[in-house]
Design an enzyme around this catalytic site. Structure first.
Site, short mmCIF file in Angstrom:
data_model
loop_
_atom_site.label_atom_id
_atom_site.label_comp_id
_atom_site.label_asym_id
_atom_site.label_seq_id
_atom_site.Cartn_x
_atom_site.Cartn_y
_atom_site.Cartn_z
N ASN A 34 -10.10 -0.55 -0.65
CA ASN A 34 -8.64 -0.52 -0.52
C ASN A 34 -8.01 -1.00 -1.83
OD1 ASN A 34 -5.95 -1.03 0.09
ND2 ASN A 34 -6.38 -2.07 2.02
N HIS A 36 -3.59 6.63 2.41
CA HIS A 36 -3.99 5.31 1.95
C HIS A 36 -5.39 5.01 2.49
CE1 HIS A 36 -4.15 1.21 0.92
NE2 HIS A 36 -4.03 0.76 2.14
N CYS A 48 0.82 -1.23 0.00
CA CYS A 48 0.00 0.00 0.00
C CYS A 48 0.85 1.27 0.00
CB CYS A 48 -0.93 0.00 1.21
SG CYS A 48 -1.83 -1.54 1.36
#
Ligand code: UT7
Length: 326
Positions: free
Chosen positions: A282, A252, A113
């Site tokens: 996500n 994020h 990420c």
């Protein structure tokens, strides 16, 4: 001294959308649970023929167009991804070919990420050291292809997409400071167990679903807030800035509760935090890339704005980057 600056941003989200209601038909979950525990309402799903490179291509073209550059102007292509087309060739090589760019330096970064931030910092270093002039940095992920659709604890979380940035050299310092880190001792909290040299693919690994993401969400959650706050504070300190100087945080997008806790500890009001987790879920390395692009598209980033990227993910790896928009 030449400084790296972001000259153009782009994004691409595949058209197919999967809602929480759709997921209710696949696993034992509810729109209410997903919304309250994660903030996610919908996510985009790549088609069967899509891969990290095919999502990266339209995002890259848009970023190049907005930067006023042609693929031939590039001398570096970096793709941040944990869902590369193949182990090798790199996804960056496929992208170079599709763009018909010159035969320039191409490589992938696997920093989960935090990959987009790692890639931006790598490109910055290569530009500011004078090695390269124009770089394309893309975060592109097809996480839904490494998702176990029988596992309700993970399949509700992920989505597919790509975000891109074109970096060029300029006279004003723009990428002010960064703070990157990693701690492999937590590697088991979030991983794709098989398919690498440690556990090569076999009938057994397929049968045991070892080619899908495994995550200990609860333990990660506890680490995420502290690590993201520390990374942002450390990057801001290096730039001699305080959180009160921040105009927009593009974090994020793993969980709205994580983002809200990070914002609260940094004393950032709601209007200073860019959120798109509700629409996209996500998207690993693509999350902060798309968040940055959309914050800019929506006019939340203007000349002289102080923008902070902040991410955390499997590795563990984390990173924060402070940008003064030029
Ligand atoms: O991308 C960077 C790295 N990723 C992260 O940082 C993710 C961090 N973690 C999280 O965002 C959260 O931990 C999750 C969203 C993954 C999970 O939320 P949670 O509040 O930590 O839930 P939990 O794992 O503690 O599970 C609570 C309950 C469990 O039931 P019991 O044991 O209490 O009866 C789970 O079985 O919720 C259940 N559960 C679900 N229920 C309905 C787990 N997934 C679901 C689901 N629908 N999809």
């Amino acid at each position: 001294m030449k400084y790296a600056k972001i000259a153009g941003l782009g994004k691409y989200l595949p058209p197919k959308i999967l809602t929480n209601r759709d997921l209710e038909k696949i696993v034992d979950t509810s729109d209410e649970w997903i919304t309250t525990r994660t903030g996610i309402k919908t996510r985009h799903i790549a088609s069967k023929k899509d891969s990290a490179s095919t999502l990266a291509l339209p995002a890259a073209k848009l970023a190049l167009k907005r930067a006023g550059l042609k693929p031939k102007d590039l001398d570096l292509i970096i793709v941040a991804t944990i869902t590369p087309d193949r182990q090798f060739p790199s996804t960056a090589c496929y992208l170079q070919d599709y763009l018909k760019a010159d035969t320039v330096a191409c490589f992938d970064i696997a920093a989960a990420c935090s990959g987009f931030i790692y890639a931006l910092v790598a490109a910055q270093g290569l530009i500011e050291s004078g090695i390269f002039k124009n770089a394309l940095v893309v975060g592109s992920e097809v996480l839904t292809k490494i998702t176990d659709w029988d596992d309700r604890s993970t399949c509700v979380l992920f989505g597919d997409g790509a975000g891109a940035a074109v970096l060029t050299s300029g006279r004003k310092k723009s990428l002010l400071s960064s703070s990157l880190g990693g701690d492999g001792s937590y590697g088991e909290l979030l991983l794709l167990p098989a398919g690498g040299s440690r556990i090569p693919a076999s009938k057994e690994t397929v049968k045991n679903k070892l080619h899908f993401v495994k995550m200990k969400g609860n333990e990660l959650f506890r680490l995420a807030v502290r690590i993201m706050v520390n990374a942002a504070e450390s990057a801001l300190e290096k730039a001699h800035l305080k959180s009160s100087d921040v105009d927009i945080l593009a974090p994020h997008q793993a969980n709205i509760r994580i983002i809200n806790a990070v914002a609260s500890r940094l004393k950032l009001t709601e209007d200073k935090v860019y959120l798109n987790i509700g629409r996209y879920g996500n998207m690993s390395s693509a999350s902060s890339a798309v968040a940055l692009c959309e914050a800019w598209e929506e006019g939340k980033i203007k000349k002289d704005s102080i923008v902070v990227l902040d991410a955390f993910g499997g590795g563990l790896v984390w990173g924060s980057l402070v940008i003064k928009w030029v």
